[in-house]
Design a protein around this motif. Structure first.
Motif, PDB file in Angstrom:
ATOM      1  N   ALA A 108      17.779  71.766  16.887  1.00 14.23           N
ATOM      2  CA  ALA A 108      16.452  71.035  17.127  1.00 14.23           C
ATOM      3  C   ALA A 108      15.271  71.749  16.704  1.00 14.23           C
ATOM      4  O   ALA A 108      14.190  71.148  17.034  1.00 14.23           O
ATOM      5  N   ALA A 109      15.136  73.104  16.478  1.00  8.65           N
ATOM      6  CA  ALA A 109      13.931  73.837  16.384  1.00  8.65           C
ATOM      7  C   ALA A 109      13.115  73.066  15.133  1.00  8.65           C
ATOM      8  O   ALA A 109      13.838  72.706  13.947  1.00  8.65           O
ATOM      9  N   GLY A 110      11.911  72.959  15.365  1.00  5.75           N
ATOM     10  CA  GLY A 110      11.059  72.328  14.405  1.00  5.75           C
ATOM     11  C   GLY A 110      11.154  70.875  14.037  1.00  5.75           C
ATOM     12  O   GLY A 110      10.355  70.450  13.379  1.00  5.75           O
ATOM     13  N   LEU A 111      12.033  70.424  14.950  1.00  2.00           N
ATOM     14  CA  LEU A 111      11.943  68.715  14.800  1.00  2.00           C
ATOM     15  C   LEU A 111      10.787  68.052  15.119  1.00  2.00           C
ATOM     16  O   LEU A 111      10.068  68.292  15.859  1.00  2.00           O
ATOM     17  N   ARG A 112      10.204  67.200  14.186  1.00  2.00           N
ATOM     18  CA  ARG A 112       8.951  66.856  14.086  1.00  2.00           C
ATOM     19  C   ARG A 112       9.165  65.328  15.418  1.00  2.00           C
ATOM     20  O   ARG A 112       9.954  64.363  15.028  1.00  2.00           O
ATOM     21  N   VAL A 113       8.617  65.573  16.416  1.00  3.45           N
ATOM     22  CA  VAL A 113       8.691  64.720  17.703  1.00  3.45           C
ATOM     23  C   VAL A 113       7.375  63.952  17.972  1.00  3.45           C
ATOM     24  O   VAL A 113       6.137  64.609  18.126  1.00  3.45           O
ATOM     25  N   ALA A 114       7.110  62.747  17.643  1.00  3.09           N
ATOM     26  CA  ALA A 114       5.915  61.967  18.007  1.00  3.09           C
ATOM     27  C   ALA A 114       6.132  61.577  19.566  1.00  3.09           C
ATOM     28  O   ALA A 114       7.053  61.104  19.898  1.00  3.09           O
ATOM     29  N   TYR A 115       5.106  62.376  20.351  1.00  2.86           N
ATOM     30  CA  TYR A 115       5.365  61.958  21.704  1.00  2.86           C
ATOM     31  C   TYR A 115       4.386  60.976  22.272  1.00  2.86           C
ATOM     32  O   TYR A 115       3.173  60.646  21.940  1.00  2.86           O
ATOM     33  N   HIS A 116       5.136  59.760  22.914  1.00  4.65           N
ATOM     34  CA  HIS A 116       4.451  58.647  23.397  1.00  4.65           C
ATOM     35  C   HIS A 116       4.153  58.893  24.887  1.00  4.65           C
ATOM     36  O   HIS A 116       5.299  58.839  25.651  1.00  4.65           O
ATOM     37  N   GLY A 167       7.814  74.096  24.285  1.00  3.08           N
ATOM     38  CA  GLY A 167       8.436  75.404  24.687  1.00  3.08           C
ATOM     39  C   GLY A 167       9.883  75.245  24.097  1.00  3.08           C
ATOM     40  O   GLY A 167      10.498  76.636  23.886  1.00  3.08           O
ATOM     41  N   ALA A 168      10.661  74.125  24.054  1.00  3.29           N
ATOM     42  CA  ALA A 168      11.805  73.919  23.580  1.00  3.29           C
ATOM     43  C   ALA A 168      12.084  74.176  22.079  1.00  3.29           C
ATOM     44  O   ALA A 168      13.052  73.908  21.528  1.00  3.29           O
ATOM     45  N   PRO A 217       7.252  60.948  12.174  1.00  2.00           N
ATOM     46  CA  PRO A 217       8.190  61.794  12.932  1.00  2.00           C
ATOM     47  C   PRO A 217       9.463  61.602  12.603  1.00  2.00           C
ATOM     48  O   PRO A 217      10.028  60.571  11.812  1.00  2.00           O
ATOM     49  N   GLU A 218      10.443  62.575  13.000  1.00  4.66           N
ATOM     50  CA  GLU A 218      11.887  62.474  12.874  1.00  4.66           C
ATOM     51  C   GLU A 218      12.302  61.839  14.302  1.00  4.66           C
ATOM     52  O   GLU A 218      13.522  61.052  14.082  1.00  4.66           O
ATOM     53  N   VAL A 219      11.755  61.680  15.309  1.00  4.24           N
ATOM     54  CA  VAL A 219      12.237  61.143  16.404  1.00  4.24           C
ATOM     55  C   VAL A 219      10.871  60.935  17.410  1.00  4.24           C
ATOM     56  O   VAL A 219       9.746  61.657  17.114  1.00  4.24           O
ATOM     57  N   ILE A 220      11.017  59.779  18.202  1.00  7.94           N
ATOM     58  CA  ILE A 220       9.895  59.575  18.955  1.00  7.94           C
ATOM     59  C   ILE A 220      10.622  59.667  20.304  1.00  7.94           C
ATOM     60  O   ILE A 220      11.387  59.337  20.853  1.00  7.94           O
ATOM     61  N   ALA A 221       9.519  60.339  21.209  1.00  7.30           N
ATOM     62  CA  ALA A 221      10.013  60.745  22.577  1.00  7.30           C
ATOM     63  C   ALA A 221       9.021  60.004  23.460  1.00  7.30           C
ATOM     64  O   ALA A 221       7.831  60.012  23.340  1.00  7.30           O
ATOM     65  N   ALA A 222       9.776  59.721  24.670  1.00  5.75           N
ATOM     66  CA  ALA A 222       8.973  58.989  25.914  1.00  5.75           C
ATOM     67  C   ALA A 222       9.794  59.307  27.252  1.00  5.75           C
ATOM     68  O   ALA A 222      10.765  59.604  27.047  1.00  5.75           O
ATOM     69  N   GLY A 223       8.756  58.921  28.260  1.00  8.23           N
ATOM     70  CA  GLY A 223       9.425  59.342  29.498  1.00  8.23           C
ATOM     71  C   GLY A 223       9.856  58.088  30.313  1.00  8.23           C
ATOM     72  O   GLY A 223       9.873  58.020  31.481  1.00  8.23           O
ATOM     73  N   ASN A 224       9.820  56.933  29.671  1.00  9.47           N
ATOM     74  CA  ASN A 224       9.992  55.742  30.319  1.00  9.47           C
ATOM     75  C   ASN A 224      10.801  54.703  29.727  1.00  9.47           C
ATOM     76  O   ASN A 224      10.640  54.383  28.384  1.00  9.47           O
ATOM     77  N   ILE A 225      12.048  54.060  30.245  1.00 10.44           N
ATOM     78  CA  ILE A 225      12.950  53.008  29.684  1.00 10.44           C
ATOM     79  C   ILE A 225      12.274  52.052  28.815  1.00 10.44           C
ATOM     80  O   ILE A 225      12.436  51.405  27.826  1.00 10.44           O
ATOM     81  N   GLY A 226      11.257  51.336  29.727  1.00  5.89           N
ATOM     82  CA  GLY A 226      10.552  50.432  28.991  1.00  5.89           C
ATOM     83  C   GLY A 226       9.978  50.512  27.770  1.00  5.89           C
ATOM     84  O   GLY A 226       9.786  49.701  26.860  1.00  5.89           O
TER      85      GLY A 226
END
Length: 444
Positions: A315-323, A344-345, A389-398
């Motif tokens: 997972a190190a260095g993975l490009r994560v677009a945070y929504h 931090g992760a 990004p390689e993945v998009i991250a969010a904190g809400n299922i909707g």
């Protein structure tokens, strides 16, 4: 803002609260700059300031809401960006919630609107019914072009192509901490989330257990009430909320709880508001206590701290677009923990332009206002995809469902990435196998 409520009107708790909120507004218009519907529609009445005027007139004159007022209030996302930008501290959320309840009580919608809203209220908060509805949507999807109502077409289009099997980990039970127990928390497993994505709760339980946290899924807890609350169906929403309060207080009074952990930020905003919702009831004290215990999963993880991460991890260095979900950044004011935890992760965290703007999901909004929602989704997806990004991250299922329906980039919950980086499995959305068969989490 000057108000003219009578002493008799102010005897009602909701009206008294609305009066205080209205009087805090100074007409500055800062809210229009961050209101998504105003940016899309360009109508003053589709801005918080415009809606405040409509609500004031409706409540002061105790008039039956007209179609114009209802239309503009229905178009509000309740994204709460206006509350973040307001320099006067206008609590728009409580005002628009009260207005919706007033409309529900005094306005007779066209029969097809009533039927649609009733159906959503009877289906979405109940995972079993929701699963059946999604199965029906899969069958009907090829015929969606024949439906005259764009809202019905939107419902068929939003239904996932694959429905995950029921997870045994969402049933009432307790998951012991690994090693010495540091905390004991209740996990809110949600309603729609249990039908749409079972990976999120599983990842949450795994991660917390490794961090020394006992996780309890309380018997009797269910939907937070947000979906019906934002439709003005106060009786339904309060019944769901009261069930949660009693379920979690039973745990508090039993072995005790250090927190009520929530990994769907839309639910978190509502649970943290239980104290206000029940302020005039016999559940006031317990509701306030539950609200004080409520924490987003990233708030709790920031408090506990993550273990050292292997710099050589996949997972190190993975490009994560945070929504940043609106309910998290505007509703709960939780902004830094998700980004700091991901960094931090070991992830490379990328932030989109106009991160304060809503993606257009907003509970049932993408079903009830598909045209406006679609424009907001396209805008949000564009700002995320430009980051490559390689993945998009969010904190809400909707938000995850909304954004995922408009992009080919995998969309996962932030807690799934944190679980993976600290010893858990790779998120199924990144493996090409998005629907693994869920298994009970071992109590070793």
């Amino acid at each position: 803002m000057q108000t003219n409520f009578t002493e008799e009107q102010l005897q009602d708790a909701g009206t008294a609260t609305a009066n205080k909120i209205l009087r805090a507004c100074v007409h500055c218009g800062f809210c229009t700059a961050t209101c998504p519907t105003y940016q899309v529609l360009g109508d003053e009445l589709d801005s918080p300031r415009g809606r405040i005027y409509l609500i004031k007139d409706m409540l002061e004159n105790e008039r039956v809401p007209d179609a114009k007022t209802v239309k503009h209030i229905d178009r509000c996302l309740s994204c709460l960006a206006c509350m973040t930008t307001c320099p006067s501290g206008v609590h728009y959320m409580h005002l628009v919630d009260h207005a919706r309840s007033y409309i529900e009580e005094h306005y007779t919608r066209p029969w097809h609107d009533r039927a649609l809203r009733w159906m959503l209220a009877q289906v979405l908060p109940y995972p079993g019914r929701f699963r059946l509805a999604m199965l029906g949507a899969k069958i009907a999807r090829p015929f969606r072009g024949l439906l005259p109502d764009p809202r019905l077409r939107a419902m068929l289009e939003m239904a996932p192509k694959q429905i995950p099997p029921v997870s045994p980990n969402d049933a009432p039970q307790s998951f012991p901490a690994k090693g010495a127990r540091k905390m004991r928390v209740a996990l809110m497993t949600g309603c729609a989330q249990k039908a749409l994505n079972t990976d999120i709760n599983d990842a949450t339980i795994r991660l917390l257990r490794r961090l020394g946290v006992e996780v309890v899924v309380a018997k009797g807890a269910g939907c937070c009430g947000a979906l019906t609350h934002h439709m003005g169906r106060e009786k339904d929403s309060h019944a769901a909320a009261a069930a949660n309060i009693r379920a979690w207080m039973a745990e508090v009074q039993g072995e005790g709880l250090d927190a009520v952990v929530i990994n769907t930020s839309g639910c978190g905003t509502t649970v943290k508001d239980y104290g206000h919702m029940f302020r005039e009831t016999e559940l006031a004290a317990e509701a306030t206590q539950v609200s004080a215990l409520a924490m987003d999963i990233t708030e709790l993880l920031a408090k506990i701290g993550l273990p050292e991460v292997d710099p050589g991890h996949e997972a190190a260095g993975l490009r994560v677009a945070y929504h940043a979900a609106c309910s998290l950044q505007h509703g709960q004011k939780v902004t830094d923990p998700p980004k700091a935890l991901l960094k931090g992760a070991g992830f490379q965290v990328l932030l989109p332009a106009d991160a304060h703007l809503c993606c257009g999901s907003a509970g049932t909004y993408n079903l009830m206002q598909p045209e406006i929602s679609g424009q907001l989704k396209a805008r949000k997806v564009k700002t995320l995809e430009v980051l490559e990004p390689e993945v998009i991250a969010a904190g809400n299922i909707g938000c995850m469902m909304q954004i995922g329906s408009g992009t080919g980039v995998p969309v996962v919950h932030s807690v799934e990435l944190l679980d993976w980086a600290t010893g858990g499995p790779k998120p199924p959305a990144l493996t090409g196998d998005p629907l693994p068969q869920p298994v009970p989490i071992l109590r070793d």
